[in-house]
Scaffold this active site. Structure first.
Site, PDB file in Angstrom:
ATOM      1  N   ASP A 228     -36.197  40.181  32.368  1.00  0.00           N
ATOM      2  CA  ASP A 228     -36.028  39.849  30.963  1.00  0.00           C
ATOM      3  C   ASP A 228     -34.533  39.666  30.742  1.00  0.00           C
ATOM      4  OD1 ASP A 228     -35.226  40.464  28.312  1.00  0.00           O
ATOM      5  OD2 ASP A 228     -36.473  42.229  28.163  1.00  0.00           O
TER       6      ASP A 228
ATOM      7  N   GLU B 160     -42.357  46.981  20.759  1.00  0.00           N
ATOM      8  CA  GLU B 160     -42.036  48.294  21.313  1.00  0.00           C
ATOM      9  C   GLU B 160     -42.005  49.426  20.294  1.00  0.00           C
ATOM     10  OE1 GLU B 160     -38.335  48.034  23.452  1.00  0.00           O
ATOM     11  OE2 GLU B 160     -38.802  46.031  24.179  1.00  0.00           O
TER      12      GLU B 160
END
Length: 185
Positions: free
Chosen positions: A29, A120
Site C-alpha cells: 500500500d 479501519e
C-alpha cells in the site's frame, strides 16, 4: 478467495503467464506518506521479495486527494506491477460524498485491479448499523460506476469485530503489519 481472484486477473487481464506461488499474495500500500517512490528500484527489489501487486491511495474522506496519486499510478504502470487504487474511508463523513469524490478522482483502465475500500475505524457519531450502511452505500455506488465489486482492505481486528459477519461476497485484503502467517486467527 482474493488470491484466486487476483491470480486469475493476473493471468487473464494483465497477461501474466504464471501466477505468484504461495498461500497468500504479497501486496503493498503506497500513499503520500512514502513520498517519492523509486519504482524501478521497487521492481528490482520485488523480484526477490515477491511483491505481487500494489495499491495506491487515491482519496480520503470527501475532500483529500493523495498528492502522489497521479505520479504513483503512472510510474507503477510503467514497471508492470499489477495495481489498484484505494479510498481511505472516514467513518464520520458522508459515505455518498466519499464515493462520489473517489469516482471524480479515479479512472480505471482495463487490467487495473478493482477499487479497494480501506476501512479501519468505526464511527464515533453514528450507530454501528448506520456506519455499516454507509460502508455498503460506498461499495454499491463504486461498484455500480465501474462494474467491478470493490475489495475491502482492513486489519484483522476490525475485520473480526465489524466486517466479518456483514459483508459476505466481498473479497478482502487484510493488512499484515506483523508478518504473521495467517493474519486472520
Amino acid at each position: 478467495t482474493f488470491r484466486e481472484y487476483v491470480t486469475e486477473n493476473l493471468r487473464q487481464v494483465i497477461g501474466f503467464k504464471e501466477a505468484p506461488e504461495g498461500e497468500y499474495l504479497h501486496g503493498i500500500d503506497v500513499s503520500r506518506y512514502q513520498k517519492i517512490i523509486h519504482w524501478d528500484q521497487l521492481k528490482k527489489d520485488s523480484s526477490s521479495d515477491k511483491i505481487d501487486f500494489v495499491i495506491i491511495k487515491a482519496t480520503e474522506g470527501n475532500y483529500l486527494r493523495d498528492k502522489f496519486l497521479t505520479s504513483n499510478f503512472r510510474e507503477a504502470k510503467k514497471i508492470g506491477i499489477p495495481i489498484g487504487v484505494y479510498h481511505y474511508y472516514r467513518s464520520d463523513q458522508n459515505s455518498v460524498e466519499q464515493a462520489n469524490f473517489f469516482l471524480k478522482n479515479v479512472e480505471l483502465s482495463s487490467g487495473d485491479l478493482p477499487p479497494f475500500l480501506d476501512v479501519e475505524h468505526e464511527s464515533k457519531i453514528q450507530s454501528l448499523d448506520s456506519f455499516k450502511k454507509g460502508i455498503r452505500s460506498w461499495l454499491s455506488i463504486v461498484e455500480d460506476h465501474y462494474g467491478l465489486k470493490p475489495i475491502i482492505y482492513t486489519n484483522s481486528d476490525f475485520y473480526n469485530r465489524i466486517i466479518k459477519d456483514d459483508f459476505d461476497g466481498y473479497k478482502l485484503w487484510i493488512a499484515n503489519y506483523n508478518n504473521v502467517k495467517d493474519p486472520l486467527p
